[in-house]
Design a protein around this motif. Structure first.
Motif, short mmCIF file in Angstrom:
data_model
loop_
_atom_site.label_atom_id
_atom_site.label_comp_id
_atom_site.label_asym_id
_atom_site.label_seq_id
_atom_site.Cartn_x
_atom_site.Cartn_y
_atom_site.Cartn_z
N GLU A 52 -17.14 -3.80 -5.25
CA GLU A 52 -18.50 -3.50 -4.81
C GLU A 52 -18.52 -3.01 -3.37
O GLU A 52 -19.26 -2.10 -3.02
N ARG A 53 -17.72 -3.65 -2.53
CA ARG A 53 -17.66 -3.27 -1.12
C ARG A 53 -16.29 -3.63 -0.58
O ARG A 53 -15.93 -4.79 -0.46
N ARG A 54 -15.51 -2.60 -0.29
CA ARG A 54 -14.12 -2.82 0.09
C ARG A 54 -14.03 -3.59 1.40
O ARG A 54 -14.58 -3.16 2.42
N PRO A 55 -13.32 -4.71 1.40
CA PRO A 55 -13.17 -5.47 2.65
C PRO A 55 -12.17 -4.81 3.58
O PRO A 55 -11.38 -3.95 3.17
N ASP A 56 -12.22 -5.23 4.85
CA ASP A 56 -11.24 -4.75 5.82
C ASP A 56 -9.94 -5.54 5.72
O ASP A 56 -8.88 -5.05 6.15
N LEU A 57 -10.03 -6.76 5.18
CA LEU A 57 -8.84 -7.59 5.00
C LEU A 57 -9.16 -8.67 3.98
O LEU A 57 -10.31 -9.12 3.88
N VAL A 58 -8.16 -9.09 3.22
CA VAL A 58 -8.32 -10.14 2.21
C VAL A 58 -7.41 -11.31 2.55
O VAL A 58 -6.20 -11.11 2.77
N VAL A 59 -7.98 -12.50 2.63
CA VAL A 59 -7.21 -13.74 2.73
C VAL A 59 -7.15 -14.30 1.31
O VAL A 59 -8.17 -14.71 0.75
N VAL A 72 -3.84 -10.32 -8.43
CA VAL A 72 -4.98 -9.80 -7.67
C VAL A 72 -4.50 -8.84 -6.59
O VAL A 72 -5.07 -7.77 -6.38
N CYS A 73 -3.42 -9.22 -5.90
CA CYS A 73 -2.87 -8.35 -4.85
C CYS A 73 -2.41 -7.02 -5.44
O CYS A 73 -2.67 -5.96 -4.87
N ARG A 74 -1.75 -7.06 -6.58
CA ARG A 74 -1.30 -5.82 -7.23
C ARG A 74 -2.49 -4.91 -7.53
O ARG A 74 -2.45 -3.70 -7.27
N ARG A 75 -3.55 -5.47 -8.07
CA ARG A 75 -4.70 -4.66 -8.46
C ARG A 75 -5.46 -4.14 -7.24
O ARG A 75 -5.98 -3.02 -7.26
N LEU A 76 -5.52 -4.95 -6.20
CA LEU A 76 -6.14 -4.47 -4.97
C LEU A 76 -5.37 -3.28 -4.41
O LEU A 76 -5.95 -2.28 -3.97
N ARG A 77 -4.04 -3.36 -4.44
CA ARG A 77 -3.21 -2.28 -3.92
C ARG A 77 -3.36 -1.02 -4.77
O ARG A 77 -3.30 0.10 -4.25
N GLU A 78 -3.53 -1.19 -6.08
CA GLU A 78 -3.71 -0.03 -6.95
C GLU A 78 -5.00 0.71 -6.61
O GLU A 78 -5.07 1.94 -6.74
N ALA A 79 -6.02 -0.04 -6.18
CA ALA A 79 -7.32 0.57 -5.88
C ALA A 79 -7.33 1.27 -4.52
O ALA A 79 -8.19 2.10 -4.26
N GLY A 80 -6.38 0.95 -3.67
CA GLY A 80 -6.33 1.57 -2.35
C GLY A 80 -5.76 0.62 -1.32
O GLY A 80 -5.63 -0.58 -1.57
#
Length: 243
Positions: A52-59, A72-80
């Motif tokens: 919905e809204r790309r964060p600047d960083l994910v903890v 989750v990390c793999r899928r986040l990386r796939e999105a950008g």
């Protein structure tokens, strides 16, 4: 007020942890440090919020219901590209290395100091912003069939583009800027990561990942050589590819 003097918006941090106490403490410290914080309690919720809204960083906690932190990390990386700091209660080094290998920028082992986590967040964000900041004089680095453009953040090997993470790109650029120089892991952590502290296995893992992408035979590296008792050295003359 001119655009130049307009205040910048606070960085958006997505905290993903199913432990409400940990999430509350981490979110509280980050908010008091000036960050805008959102929370997700599981993997699917994290991906939904990030979409919905790309964060600047994910903890990101490693152990999550629905989807674990690695997926989750793999899928986040796939999105950008997005910086990720992983939280883990596991002491197993292999779990931590796996997180780094799939693209996490850092990890913190529970129990941890919230103040230390804030410092890690600030450090990773500084590097991320430096990578996408104002244009600098264009200097394309070339050696051994590799080309690295710090302005466009584009790296190629023998004309083919390399898929590098933020840290891998910075590490490769650093090596190309100083060919033939031996670097300790402590020096690389300070100069590339911008950290004065941290687990040196972070450097080891990123060197291994970078070798897998630029070496003809990563098991017998010719470009990024191990200097026993010291660290690593980039030797462009050891590759047969033309620049």
């Amino acid at each position: 007020m001119s655009e130049h003097n307009a205040p910048s918006l606070p960085a958006r941090i997505l905290v993903v942890d199913d432990d409400p106490t940990v999430a509350e403490v981490v979110s509280g410290y980050l908010r008091r440090s000036g960050f805008a914080v959102e929370h997700a309690a599981d993997g699917p919720g994290a991906l939904l919020r990030a979409g919905e809204r790309r964060p600047d960083l994910v903890v990101l906690d490693l152990m999550l219901p629905g989807l674990d932190g690695l997926e989750v990390c793999r899928r986040l990386r796939e999105a950008g590209p997005v910086p990720v700091i992983m939280l883990t209660a596991r002491s197993d080094e292999e779990d931590r290395i796996t997180g780094l290998e799939i693209g996490a920028d850092d990890y913190v082992t529970k129990p941890f100091s919230p103040r230390e986590l804030v410092l890690r967040v600030e450090s990773v964000l500084r590097r991320s912003r430096a990578a996408t900041g104002p244009a600098v004089p264009r200097t394309v680095l070339r050696a051994a069939g590799l080309s690295v453009d710090p302005v466009t953040r584009r790296a190629t090997r023998r004309g083919r583009e390399l898929a590098l993470t933020l840290r891998e790109f910075d590490l490769l650029a650093h090596f190309l800027e100083q060919p033939g120089t031996a670097h300790t892991r402590e020096q690389l952590m300070r100069q590339v990561w911008g950290w004065d502290f941290g687990d040196l296995s972070t450097v080891t893992v990123h060197v291994r990942r970078l070798r897998a992408k630029i070496e003809d035979d990563p098991a017998q590296p010719r470009l990024i050589q191990t200097v026993w008792g010291v660290g690593y050295r980039f030797e462009p003359g050891q590759d047969g590819g033309a620049a």
